[in-house]
Design an enzyme around this catalytic site. Sequence first.
Site, mmCIF file in Angstrom:
data_model
loop_
_atom_site.group_PDB
_atom_site.id
_atom_site.type_symbol
_atom_site.label_atom_id
_atom_site.label_comp_id
_atom_site.label_asym_id
_atom_site.label_seq_id
_atom_site.Cartn_x
_atom_site.Cartn_y
_atom_site.Cartn_z
ATOM 1 N N TYR A 51 -6.319 15.597 -7.103
ATOM 2 C CA TYR A 51 -5.557 14.801 -8.067
ATOM 3 C C TYR A 51 -4.671 15.698 -8.918
ATOM 4 O O TYR A 51 -3.472 15.444 -9.072
ATOM 5 C CB TYR A 51 -6.501 13.990 -8.959
ATOM 6 C CG TYR A 51 -5.778 13.167 -9.994
ATOM 7 C CD1 TYR A 51 -5.200 11.951 -9.646
ATOM 8 C CD2 TYR A 51 -5.661 13.605 -11.309
ATOM 9 C CE1 TYR A 51 -4.518 11.182 -10.589
ATOM 10 C CE2 TYR A 51 -4.992 12.845 -12.258
ATOM 11 C CZ TYR A 51 -4.426 11.645 -11.887
ATOM 12 O OH TYR A 51 -3.751 10.901 -12.824
ATOM 13 N N ASP B 113 0.868 -1.176 0.000
ATOM 14 C CA ASP B 113 0.000 0.000 0.000
ATOM 15 C C ASP B 113 0.903 1.224 0.000
ATOM 16 O O ASP B 113 1.638 1.465 0.965
ATOM 17 C CB ASP B 113 -0.899 -0.007 1.237
ATOM 18 C CG ASP B 113 -1.961 1.087 1.198
ATOM 19 O OD1 ASP B 113 -1.755 2.106 0.512
ATOM 20 O OD2 ASP B 113 -2.993 0.918 1.880
ATOM 21 N N SER C 176 0.659 12.958 -15.332
ATOM 22 C CA SER C 176 -0.600 13.179 -16.049
ATOM 23 C C SER C 176 -0.527 14.521 -16.766
ATOM 24 O O SER C 176 0.205 15.427 -16.334
ATOM 25 C CB SER C 176 -1.772 13.179 -15.061
ATOM 26 O OG SER C 176 -2.967 13.606 -15.692
ATOM 27 N N LYS D 21 -0.477 15.886 -9.137
ATOM 28 C CA LYS D 21 0.313 15.678 -10.345
ATOM 29 C C LYS D 21 1.165 16.910 -10.672
ATOM 30 O O LYS D 21 2.249 16.768 -11.258
ATOM 31 C CB LYS D 21 -0.588 15.308 -11.519
ATOM 32 C CG LYS D 21 -1.265 13.941 -11.347
ATOM 33 C CD LYS D 21 -0.245 12.831 -11.109
ATOM 34 C CE LYS D 21 -0.891 11.454 -11.040
ATOM 35 N NZ LYS D 21 0.100 10.369 -10.857
#
Length: 247
Positions: free
Chosen positions: A163, A68, A148, A167
């Site tokens: 998110y 994890d 990304s 990135k």
Amino acid sequence: MVLTMEKWHGKVAVVTGASTGIGEAVVKMLLKHKMIVVGLARRPHLIEVYKQDLPEEEASNLHSIKCDMRVESDILSVFAYVLENIGPVSVLINNAGISHQTTLSDGDTEMWRSVLETNVLGVSIATREAIKQMKSNNIDGHIVHNSSVLGHYVAHIPNLNMYSASKHAVRALVETLRQELLRSGTKIRITSVSPGPVDTAFLDDIGATDFPKLQPEDVADAFEYVLSTPPHVQVQDIMIRPLGEPV
């Protein structure tokens, strides 16, 4: 410029988020180039599923380990195990990444924390441990972060708040680490690959399915290119998007 993966034959690669999608495609690409691959995932049984369909030689070079990326002790124990039982890391692919549907104005703190722990801190911890092994074993290794296009701009997609922030952080980490490695005199290289929408379960999770999409193998090809470059070439970032993506 001569592109070749021969320098990695028989070397150890660690791939995070290796159970499905881009991670699976990258694992298979590395195995085809005769690397010994350690696939990390929260669901390692999924790695074992596609391992069954691999050619015997490739399957024998694939090791799946539960990890994890939000848990530092998991990451530390995995890298210690790899060093002791498989060999020092030459290539690290930081592919694991998550997002949660939430907002900044009234969002869930635990969701924010989970994204940052996986996408930023987990990446940083794994990178640190890989570099330790590379330096102590005189390996001119390569670290590649799967970032990304949303690390280059903020898209008009609801609930992707943390998110995109994570990135953007990955891009900053790549340049910061490049400078650190330069100052230290090492020949370890650092690169990020920044894909647009990819046809994986991730798009379903964030509710962004109405876009042209890359296939995971398209992104794996970008990783292959990066790793194939000569030692004097520093590819800092590759942005790869599907034709016709409107965002």
